[in-house]
Each structure stands twice: as structure tokens, then as C-alpha cells.
Design an enzyme around this catalytic site. Structure first.
Site, PDB file in Angstrom:
ATOM      1  CB  SER A  62      30.457 -20.161  -0.996  1.00 30.84           C
ATOM      2  OG  SER A  62      31.258 -19.656  -2.020  1.00 30.84           O
ATOM      3  CG  HIS A 120      33.219 -16.075   0.852  1.00 30.69           C
ATOM      4  ND1 HIS A 120      34.083 -17.061   0.443  1.00 30.69           N
ATOM      5  CD2 HIS A 120      32.002 -16.431   0.379  1.00 30.69           C
ATOM      6  CE1 HIS A 120      33.423 -17.980  -0.245  1.00 30.69           C
ATOM      7  NE2 HIS A 120      32.159 -17.623  -0.305  1.00 30.69           N
ATOM      8  CG  ASP A 180      37.048 -18.290   0.632  1.00 25.30           C
ATOM      9  OD1 ASP A 180      36.672 -17.107   0.683  1.00 25.30           O
ATOM     10  OD2 ASP A 180      36.297 -19.238   0.348  1.00 25.30           O
TER      11      ASP A 180
END
Length: 368
Positions: A307, A125, A79
């Protein structure tokens, strides 16, 4: 080829800015052992945000912890990197790697700030994804993770919300070679990019997933957030399990792609509503001090997207691997024990794939 980050903050969604770059989620004797294993579930209530984690209840995570907590399993979060100093992460980390314009050799340790030492927009994120999967649980801080005793391997392949197939492939191979049993890909390319891999014009990530699969590693990937009919690549690829998103009412999230791919290897998990109320989205960790003004609590925030759905499934996969299951059984059990909102199992639909992941049913399934 650019791969965009599949996440969305609730505040951005409310403003209606729906570009793919901003929204990438559409791109962790019986009596004694049960008593010991149940400790995280009993202690989870002292995590301040636990009551807001409706997703844990939707997937029946707490009921599964009496059987498995994911101990001994490593989840690689491929990620944007992870905040290595976050209080819900520090005790959960194994050495990671960075592949952002590095070639096939790592040039960092998986920290969210990347090789230049500076944070970029969207790099929060990975920390959010990692927290959902396996945040420290029962530590009196923040949130609980789906697999409370699993470890996190932070692998940075995205910067400022995007990255290349080559970097993602390098991250997948690193994870497979360094002890990960689950690889979480909360990322995806634009709809239509499946044609690139189907025709062989782009093969790096496809081959990396095949490599990981051959080593017995589960690859769990986001369906995408474009309300498209097909799972985005790399979730589209053979060897990956595609994850669509649901809201807190178990309805398919409006932004989520359908769980449709050639091999029908797809399920659903909590991703959040992505509309107005922060508590209708998914609370998790973010790098220290980056919580949004709208929803954030400094080190935590509420996001929505496929996600966010993906690490719920990665966490349940870790619970299964901790039971010494093989990859084929893990995939089979994740799909066969998933349920529709009506409670049906073993029924495929384009909306939910094989259904919403069910941790309690999964850990109770036969291991053969």
C-alpha cells in the site's frame, strides 16, 4: 466479495499478526522554469520528517522536481478516505466522494470518517497513502510528497479495512469522470480471487479499470502482502500497473507479493521493512491525533506494505502526466526507466517486475 485494506503498521507487524484484513498493501526559458520548478526540492528540507523519508531518495524524487512537480495533475486515492483537515492535505485537495454502501451515487465527500461520522480501525490508511503521493512540500510541516504540486482527490470506498468490488468500481469511475489522471488503489483481494475476474464471476472493478484506461487514466495498484507469486486483483487486471514493495536496502520486502501478472505490467517501489524499526518503514500523514504510541508523532506514523509502495509510483506517474504525456507513454516510461538494485534497466524479473521506479530517469525520458 470483500476487498481488504493492504497496509500494516510496524507495531502490528512486530507482533506477527499477519491476517490479510490487517495487512492490505497484500491487500506529485529552460533556466527560468527549472529554477522555479526546483523550489519544492530546495524547500523540502524544512519538512521535519523529510530526513526520515528514505523512499524519496530511493526513487530519486528530489532530482526529478527540477523537471516536473506534478502541477495540474490530480491523483485519486481510492481508499479509506482522507482527513480533510490535515495540515499536509488541506491545500492539496480537490472535491472527493464516498462510496461505502451508497450504490453508484456518492453519499459523502471522501472524508475518512465515512457516512456515519465515526472513525473505524484501519481508516487512517487513506491519509497515509495520500501523503506519500502528494503531501504539501516545503511547508515546514510533517513530510514531503513524491509529486509536490499534484492534487489529491479523496475517494472513500473502504470502511474498517474492507469493502466491495462494486464500491471500488464506483470510486474508479467517479475519479475517471471528474478529472483524475492517476488512480491509486492501495487495496486488493485475497490470493486466488484472480479466478473470479478471469471467469467473469466478478467484473465490476475489471470493467471500471477498463473504463478509466480508455479515458487515459493510469490505474496504479498494490501487488499484495501475502508473499504470494501473483499480483492480487485489481492489480492483476489488464489496464492496471502492479506495484511490489522494497525495503530501504532495495531488497524485496519479505511480505510483498511478486510482480507477476499476465501482461507483465509490474514494477516495485519503497514499501518498508515491516519488522522492528519505525524508520525502516514509510513515514507519512495520518488523521489528526491517530499516530501510534510506538511510532507515531500525533499526525504522522510509519507503516509498511505494498500500500505504501503504490503511491510512490502514483506520484511519479503524476510527474509524467504534468509533462503532457499520454497514458501509453506514462506506462511505458515507468517500466522502461525502472531499475534493478544493480542499476539494470529494461530487464523484467518476478521479484521487481521491471525494477524500482526511478523518477529522475522517468521525467528525462522521451515523450513520444
Amino acid at each position: 466479495m470483500i476487498i481488504d485494506l493492504q497496509m500494516k503498521r510496524r507495531c502490528i507487524l512486530r507482533r506477527g499478526l499477519m491476517s490479510i484484513t490487517q495487512l492490505l498493501a497484500g491487500t506529485t526559458l529552460a533556466t527560468v522554469l527549472v529554477a522555479v520548478a526546483a523550489t519544492p526540492a530546495q524547500a523540502a528540507g524544512n519538512d521535519p520528517l523529510y530526513d526520515k523519508q528514505w523512499g524519496l531518495r530511493q526513487v530519486h524524487a528530489e532530482q526529478a522536481w527540477a523537471t516536473s512537480t506534478g502541477a495540474g495533475v490530480v491523483i485519486a486515492v481510492v481508499d479509506t478516505g482522507v482527513d480533510l483537515n490535515h495540515p499536509d492535505m488541506t491545500s492539496k485537495l480537490v472535491p472527493g466522494a464516498t462510496f461505502v454502501d451508497c450504490g453508484a451515487t456518492s453519499c459523502g465527500n471522501g472524508d475518512w470518517r465515512g457516512p456515519n461520522g465515526k472513525p473505524d480501525a484501519g481508516d487512517e490508511h487513506g491519509t497515509h497513502v495520500a501523503g506519500i503521493a502528494a503531501a504539501a512540500t516545503g511547508n515546514g510541516v510533517g513530510i514531503a510528497g513524491v509529486a509536490p504540486d499534484a492534487k489529491i482527490m479523496p475517494i472513500k470506498v473502504l470502511e474498517a479495512g474492507s469493502g466491495s468490488f462494486a464500491d471500488i468500481a464506483a470510486g474508479i469511475r467517479y475519479a475517471a469522470d471528474h478529472g483524475a489522471k492517476v488512480i491509486n488503489l492501495s487495496l486488493g483481494a485475497l490470493p486466488g480471487s484472480q479466478a473470479l475476474t478471469l471467469t467473469g464471476l466478478e467484473s465490476a472493478a475489471t470493467q471500471a479499470i477498463t473504463y478509466a484506461h480508455a479515458k487515459g487514466v493510469a490505474v496504479i495498484a498494490a501487488a499484495g502482502n501475502e508473499t504470494a507469486p501473483l499480483c492480487d486483483t485489481p492489480a492483476w487486471e489488464a489496464g492496471a500497473l502492479c506495484v511490489a514493495a522494497t525495503d530501504r536496502n532495495e531488497v524485496k520486502a519479505w511480505y510483498s507479493n511478486l510482480g507477476v501478472k499476465a501482461d507483465l505490467r509490474a514494477i516495485a517501489a519503497p514499501g518498508g521493512a515491516g519488522l522492528v524499526n519505525c524508520d525502516d518503514d514509510v513515514w507519512s500523514s495520518v488523521p489528526l491525533g491517530t499516530g501510534s504510541d510506538t511510532c507515531g508523532q500525533g499526525n504522522y506514523d510509519a507503516y509498511a506494505g505494498t500500500s505504501m509502495a503504490t503511491p510512490y509510483v502514483s506520484g511519479v506517474a503524476a510527474l509524467l502526466f504534468a509533462q503532457q504525456r499520454r497514458l501509453d507513454n506514462v506506462y511505458s516510461v515507468l517500466m522502461s526507466t525502472a531499475r534493478t538494485p544493480l542499476g539494470l534497466r529494461g530487464v523484467y524479473t518476478p521479484i521487481y517486475g521491471w525494477g524500482i521506479v526511478d523518477a529522475q530517469a522517468a521525467v528525462a525520458a522521451p515523450r513520444a
